[in-house]
Design an enzyme around this catalytic site. Structure first.
Site, PDB file in Angstrom:
ATOM      1  N   TYR A 106       2.852  33.461  63.249  1.00 24.95           N
ATOM      2  CA  TYR A 106       1.726  33.804  62.889  1.00 24.95           C
ATOM      3  C   TYR A 106       1.338  33.558  62.124  1.00 24.95           C
ATOM      4  O   TYR A 106      -0.356  34.491  61.621  1.00 24.95           O
ATOM      5  CB  TYR A 106       3.287  35.242  61.545  1.00 24.95           C
ATOM      6  N   SER A 147      11.830  36.721  65.710  1.00 24.09           N
ATOM      7  CA  SER A 147      10.864  36.009  65.221  1.00 24.09           C
ATOM      8  C   SER A 147      11.515  34.068  64.358  1.00 24.09           C
ATOM      9  O   SER A 147      10.942  33.958  63.218  1.00 24.09           O
ATOM     10  CB  SER A 147      10.181  36.085  63.473  1.00 24.09           C
ATOM     11  N   ASN A 158      12.686  38.085  75.072  1.00 22.30           N
ATOM     12  CA  ASN A 158      11.754  39.410  73.631  1.00 22.30           C
ATOM     13  C   ASN A 158      11.568  40.371  74.184  1.00 22.30           C
ATOM     14  O   ASN A 158       9.847  40.130  75.225  1.00 22.30           O
ATOM     15  CB  ASN A 158      10.732  38.376  72.893  1.00 22.30           C
ATOM     16  N   ARG A 215       8.969  38.818  77.230  1.00 25.05           N
ATOM     17  CA  ARG A 215       8.394  37.868  76.918  1.00 25.05           C
ATOM     18  C   ARG A 215       9.325  36.588  77.555  1.00 25.05           C
ATOM     19  O   ARG A 215      10.190  37.170  76.369  1.00 25.05           O
ATOM     20  CB  ARG A 215       7.382  37.209  75.865  1.00 25.05           C
ATOM     21  N   ASP A 270      11.900  33.190  76.745  1.00 22.75           N
ATOM     22  CA  ASP A 270      11.410  32.154  75.820  1.00 22.75           C
ATOM     23  C   ASP A 270      11.912  30.519  76.443  1.00 22.75           C
ATOM     24  O   ASP A 270      13.080  31.008  77.322  1.00 22.75           O
ATOM     25  CB  ASP A 270      11.253  31.714  74.770  1.00 22.75           C
TER      26      ASP A 270
END
Length: 307
Positions: free
Chosen positions: A210, A141, A270, A249, A251
């Site tokens: 978020y 995160s 991730n 996932r 990036d």
């Protein structure tokens, strides 16, 4: 009555609030899909709780250390409860950014130059020529991520702080300018490539991820077809090389300032992508023809031990 699914959420990492949001969204969608759902706010007694519940499947909605690094996966293996996402080894490997880069690079995936250093050494002098990025080696995160600009005379001094909470070893990585891209893998299929456009943030940080309105997702990303295909191929290659299972996932950064071919660099994979209302994978899956309940149902039916 459908399978009994225990949604593991919360936990005690820095990402607890994100995990609680993911878990609640997943629990609601799985109930809509016909499963019997029990939510488990994970604490140090989670093994005892799961042994008592004996669910058919554990849906792992944890993020960060303990939930994403192979630890909860090991507990589920011991209890012989089938679970979603990646197994023990892949989870531990993907969580360690530098070791994941070594494996991905060996599989032909382009990565940026990076070095590991103790945070005090990284604070003393530039390890790489600026610009570069400092990242905790095993956090998610974007916690603890620092960007060192070209004109900064010295590294970030907060690395000296006694209150630095992200561990003593950091990764210093060459900064790659350009667009934020991400690609989800579902089983052995790469889904659409997504571009992340942050609103008022220097990079895709915690608030961009978020907070509603922190970023927008463009799916499919407006890319040359060959660039999109390469990103999908590299996402599959990283997923396979690290031994990921279920949904992951990857990036990327794409620097197209000097031409459409540009430079594409893989940043990380991730293994526990967020599942909140602002998360990427649900948007990518929807653009690829999978509703949120369908995506989660696929993950539940894909669950197993010895992953």
């Amino acid at each position: 009555m459908g399978k009994h699914v225990a949604v593991l959420m919360g936990g005690f990492s820095s990402e607890r609030p994100v995990s609680l949001a993911s878990g609640k969204a997943c629990a609601a969608a799985l109930e809509t899909a016909g499963y019997t759902v029990t939510t488990v706010d994970v604490d140090r007694n989670v093994a005892e709780t799961l042994a008592r519940l004996r669910p058919d499947v554990a849906f792992n909605a944890l993020h960060g250390p303990f939930g994403e690094d192979g630890t909860i996966q090991g507990i589920l293996e011991y209890l012989e409860i089938p679970y979603t996402h990646s197994g023990v080894l892949a989870s531990a490997l993907a969580m360690h950014k530098e070791r994941a880069k070594i494996v991905a690079k060996a599989a032909g995936v382009p990565v940026a130059e990076a070095k590991l250093r103790h945070r005090l050494d990284a604070a003393e002098s530039h390890v790489l020529p600026p610009p570069y990025v400092i990242k905790p080696v095993a956090e998610g995160s974007s916690f603890g991520v620092l960007i060192v600009r070209e004109d900064q005379p010295h590294p970030p001094q907060q690395l000296y702080g006694d209150d630095w909470p992200y561990g003593d070893i950091v990764m210093i990585e060459r900064f790659v300018a350009g667009r934020e891209l991400t690609c989800a893998v579902m089983g052995d299929v790469a889904l659409e490539v997504c571009e992340i456009v942050t609103e008022g943030h220097a990079f895709y940080d915690y608030d961009s991820k978020y907070v509603p309105g922190g970023s927008s997702h463009i799916v499919p990303a407006d890319l040359p077809k060959d660039v999109a295909r390469k990103i999908q191929g590299w996402s599959l290659a990283a997923h396979a090389a690290l031994g990921c299972r279920g949904v992951s996932r990857s990036d990327f950064r794409y620097d197209d300032r000097f031409g459409p071919g540009g430079e594409v660099v893989w940043l990380e994979v991730n293994t526990q992508p967020g599942m909140t209302e602002t998360s990427l994978v649900p948007d990518i899956a929807a653009a690829s023809g999978h509703s949120f309940p369908e995506l989660l149902s696929w993950m539940v039916e894909d669950a197993s031990c010895r992953r």
